[in-house]
Design a protein around this motif. Structure first.
Motif, PDB file in Angstrom:
ATOM      1  N   ARG A  21       8.684  -8.015   8.639  1.00 29.75           N
ATOM      2  CA  ARG A  21       8.595  -8.896   7.783  1.00 29.75           C
ATOM      3  C   ARG A  21       8.134  -8.245   6.436  1.00 29.75           C
ATOM      4  NH1 ARG A  21       4.398 -12.188  10.831  1.00 29.75           N
ATOM      5  NH2 ARG A  21       3.585 -10.358  11.846  1.00 29.75           N
ATOM      6  N   ALA A  22       8.061  -8.500   5.385  1.00 28.03           N
ATOM      7  CA  ALA A  22       7.948  -8.270   4.065  1.00 28.03           C
ATOM      8  C   ALA A  22       7.182  -9.467   3.284  1.00 28.03           C
ATOM      9  CB  ALA A  22       9.042  -8.065   3.387  1.00 28.03           C
ATOM     10  N   VAL A  23       6.124  -8.834   2.614  1.00 27.90           N
ATOM     11  CA  VAL A  23       5.263  -9.806   1.671  1.00 27.90           C
ATOM     12  C   VAL A  23       4.873  -8.999   0.236  1.00 27.90           C
ATOM     13  CG1 VAL A  23       2.837 -10.502   1.455  1.00 27.90           C
ATOM     14  CG2 VAL A  23       4.292 -10.289   3.670  1.00 27.90           C
ATOM     15  N   LEU A  24       4.951  -9.794  -0.691  1.00 35.07           N
ATOM     16  CA  LEU A  24       4.431  -9.190  -2.068  1.00 35.07           C
ATOM     17  C   LEU A  24       3.241  -9.340  -2.238  1.00 35.07           C
ATOM     18  CD1 LEU A  24       7.494 -10.501  -4.352  1.00 35.07           C
ATOM     19  CD2 LEU A  24       7.084  -8.041  -3.833  1.00 35.07           C
ATOM     20  N   GLU A  25       2.441  -8.358  -2.665  1.00 34.47           N
ATOM     21  CA  GLU A  25       1.249  -8.599  -3.088  1.00 34.47           C
ATOM     22  C   GLU A  25       0.948  -7.836  -4.476  1.00 34.47           C
ATOM     23  OE1 GLU A  25      -1.491  -6.696  -0.201  1.00 34.47           O
ATOM     24  OE2 GLU A  25      -1.042  -8.170   1.541  1.00 34.47           O
ATOM     25  N   GLY A  26       0.848  -8.607  -5.454  1.00 36.12           N
ATOM     26  CA  GLY A  26       0.843  -8.076  -6.787  1.00 36.12           C
ATOM     27  C   GLY A  26       2.073  -7.493  -7.190  1.00 36.12           C
ATOM     28  N   LYS A  27       1.754  -5.771  -7.484  1.00 37.90           N
ATOM     29  CA  LYS A  27       2.828  -5.113  -7.722  1.00 37.90           C
ATOM     30  C   LYS A  27       3.220  -4.207  -6.586  1.00 37.90           C
ATOM     31  CE  LYS A  27       4.734  -4.052 -11.237  1.00 37.90           C
ATOM     32  NZ  LYS A  27       6.058  -4.664 -11.711  1.00 37.90           N
ATOM     33  N   ASP A  28       2.826  -4.679  -5.593  1.00 42.23           N
ATOM     34  CA  ASP A  28       3.012  -3.731  -4.000  1.00 42.23           C
ATOM     35  C   ASP A  28       4.179  -4.637  -3.190  1.00 42.23           C
ATOM     36  OD1 ASP A  28       1.769  -1.582  -5.073  1.00 42.23           O
ATOM     37  OD2 ASP A  28      -0.134  -2.130  -3.674  1.00 42.23           O
ATOM     38  N   LEU A  29       5.214  -3.996  -2.453  1.00 36.55           N
ATOM     39  CA  LEU A  29       5.978  -4.521  -1.746  1.00 36.55           C
ATOM     40  C   LEU A  29       5.153  -4.138  -0.342  1.00 36.55           C
ATOM     41  CD1 LEU A  29       8.374  -6.108  -0.624  1.00 36.55           C
ATOM     42  CD2 LEU A  29       9.598  -4.108  -0.743  1.00 36.55           C
ATOM     43  N   SER A  32       5.879  -4.599   7.036  1.00 39.11           N
ATOM     44  CA  SER A  32       5.507  -4.570   8.555  1.00 39.11           C
ATOM     45  C   SER A  32       6.822  -4.206   9.547  1.00 39.11           C
ATOM     46  CB  SER A  32       5.106  -5.891   9.148  1.00 39.11           C
ATOM     47  OG  SER A  32       3.820  -6.060   8.361  1.00 39.11           O
ATOM     48  N   LEU A  33       7.252  -2.936   9.668  1.00 36.95           N
ATOM     49  CA  LEU A  33       8.212  -2.428  10.495  1.00 36.95           C
ATOM     50  C   LEU A  33       7.899  -1.858  11.759  1.00 36.95           C
ATOM     51  CD1 LEU A  33       9.819  -0.733   7.218  1.00 36.95           C
ATOM     52  CD2 LEU A  33      10.420  -2.836   8.158  1.00 36.95           C
ATOM     53  N   GLY A  34       6.925  -2.241  12.553  1.00 38.44           N
ATOM     54  CA  GLY A  34       6.902  -1.968  13.604  1.00 38.44           C
ATOM     55  C   GLY A  34       5.903  -0.595  13.761  1.00 38.44           C
ATOM     56  N   PHE A  35       5.408  -0.039  12.762  1.00 33.36           N
ATOM     57  CA  PHE A  35       4.552   1.218  12.630  1.00 33.36           C
ATOM     58  C   PHE A  35       3.094   0.532  13.065  1.00 33.36           C
ATOM     59  CE2 PHE A  35       7.727   2.633   9.775  1.00 33.36           C
ATOM     60  CZ  PHE A  35       8.447   3.388  10.545  1.00 33.36           C
ATOM     61  N   SER A  36       2.390   1.432  13.135  1.00 31.76           N
ATOM     62  CA  SER A  36       0.653   1.122  13.524  1.00 31.76           C
ATOM     63  C   SER A  36       0.125   0.762  12.292  1.00 31.76           C
ATOM     64  CB  SER A  36      -0.018   2.340  14.130  1.00 31.76           C
ATOM     65  OG  SER A  36       0.010   3.257  13.190  1.00 31.76           O
ATOM     66  N   HIS A  37       0.576   0.704  10.935  1.00 36.11           N
ATOM     67  CA  HIS A  37      -0.002   0.509   9.871  1.00 36.11           C
ATOM     68  C   HIS A  37       1.150  -0.063   8.918  1.00 36.11           C
ATOM     69  CE1 HIS A  37       2.525   3.788   7.989  1.00 36.11           C
ATOM     70  NE2 HIS A  37       2.412   4.237   9.186  1.00 36.11           N
ATOM     71  N   PRO A  38       0.907  -1.001   8.071  1.00 34.85           N
ATOM     72  CA  PRO A  38       1.978  -1.403   7.065  1.00 34.85           C
ATOM     73  C   PRO A  38       2.153  -0.466   6.246  1.00 34.85           C
ATOM     74  CG  PRO A  38      -0.285  -2.527   6.745  1.00 34.85           C
ATOM     75  CD  PRO A  38      -0.882  -1.549   7.879  1.00 34.85           C
ATOM     76  N   VAL A  39       3.416  -0.530   5.771  1.00 34.95           N
ATOM     77  CA  VAL A  39       3.989   0.298   4.726  1.00 34.95           C
ATOM     78  C   VAL A  39       3.864  -0.292   3.117  1.00 34.95           C
ATOM     79  CG1 VAL A  39       6.214   1.534   3.655  1.00 34.95           C
ATOM     80  CG2 VAL A  39       5.514   1.287   6.374  1.00 34.95           C
ATOM     81  N   ARG A  40       3.183   0.410   2.423  1.00 34.13           N
ATOM     82  CA  ARG A  40       2.931  -0.341   0.702  1.00 34.13           C
ATOM     83  C   ARG A  40       3.739   0.652   0.057  1.00 34.13           C
ATOM     84  NH1 ARG A  40      -0.690  -3.191  -0.526  1.00 34.13           N
ATOM     85  NH2 ARG A  40      -2.261  -4.261   0.888  1.00 34.13           N
ATOM     86  N   MET A  41       4.602  -0.141  -0.578  1.00 33.15           N
ATOM     87  CA  MET A  41       5.429   0.409  -1.807  1.00 33.15           C
ATOM     88  C   MET A  41       5.095  -0.235  -3.165  1.00 33.15           C
ATOM     89  SD  MET A  41       9.198   0.799   0.215  1.00 33.15           S
ATOM     90  CE  MET A  41       9.689   2.019  -0.922  1.00 33.15           C
TER      91      MET A  41
END
Length: 106
Positions: A21-29, A32-41
């Protein structure tokens, strides 16, 4: 008429997989892609990103190359795999699925 200025360009991405899944948090995307941590872009300033239904991402803006580069950097985290089709794919992409190793015994 210049298309980038008048209409703009857009690329659609789709997340396929359980728990992706994907979520927008301010200026970050945040992905959650199955890794042990969320990917922030961090989203570049000249792009707009929309998330619909937690699994569809739309990247839009006026510069086609920047849009393509950002969409490719999202897809690079988890490209579609050929056995189940899970991963991040473009909206119009068709993933050809392979058979498993027990597929053609007879």
């Amino acid at each position: 008429m210049v298309v980038g200025v008048s209409k703009g360009f857009e690329k659609k991405l789709q997340l396929v997989g359980v728990g992706y899944r994907a979520v927008l948090e301010g200026k970050d995307l945040v992905l959650s892609l199955g890794f042990s941590h969320p990917v922030r872009m961090t989203i570049p300033d000249d792009l707009k990103v929309k998330v619909e239904e937690n699994t569809r991402i739309t990247v839009s803006g006026y510069d086609k190359s920047v849009i393509g580069q950002f969409a490719a950097s999202i897809r690079r985290w988890r490209p579609p795999e050929p056995y189940k089709g899970k991963g991040v794919r473009y909206g119009d992409e068709v993933v050809r699925l392979k058979e498993g190793k027990a597929g053609k015994k007879k």
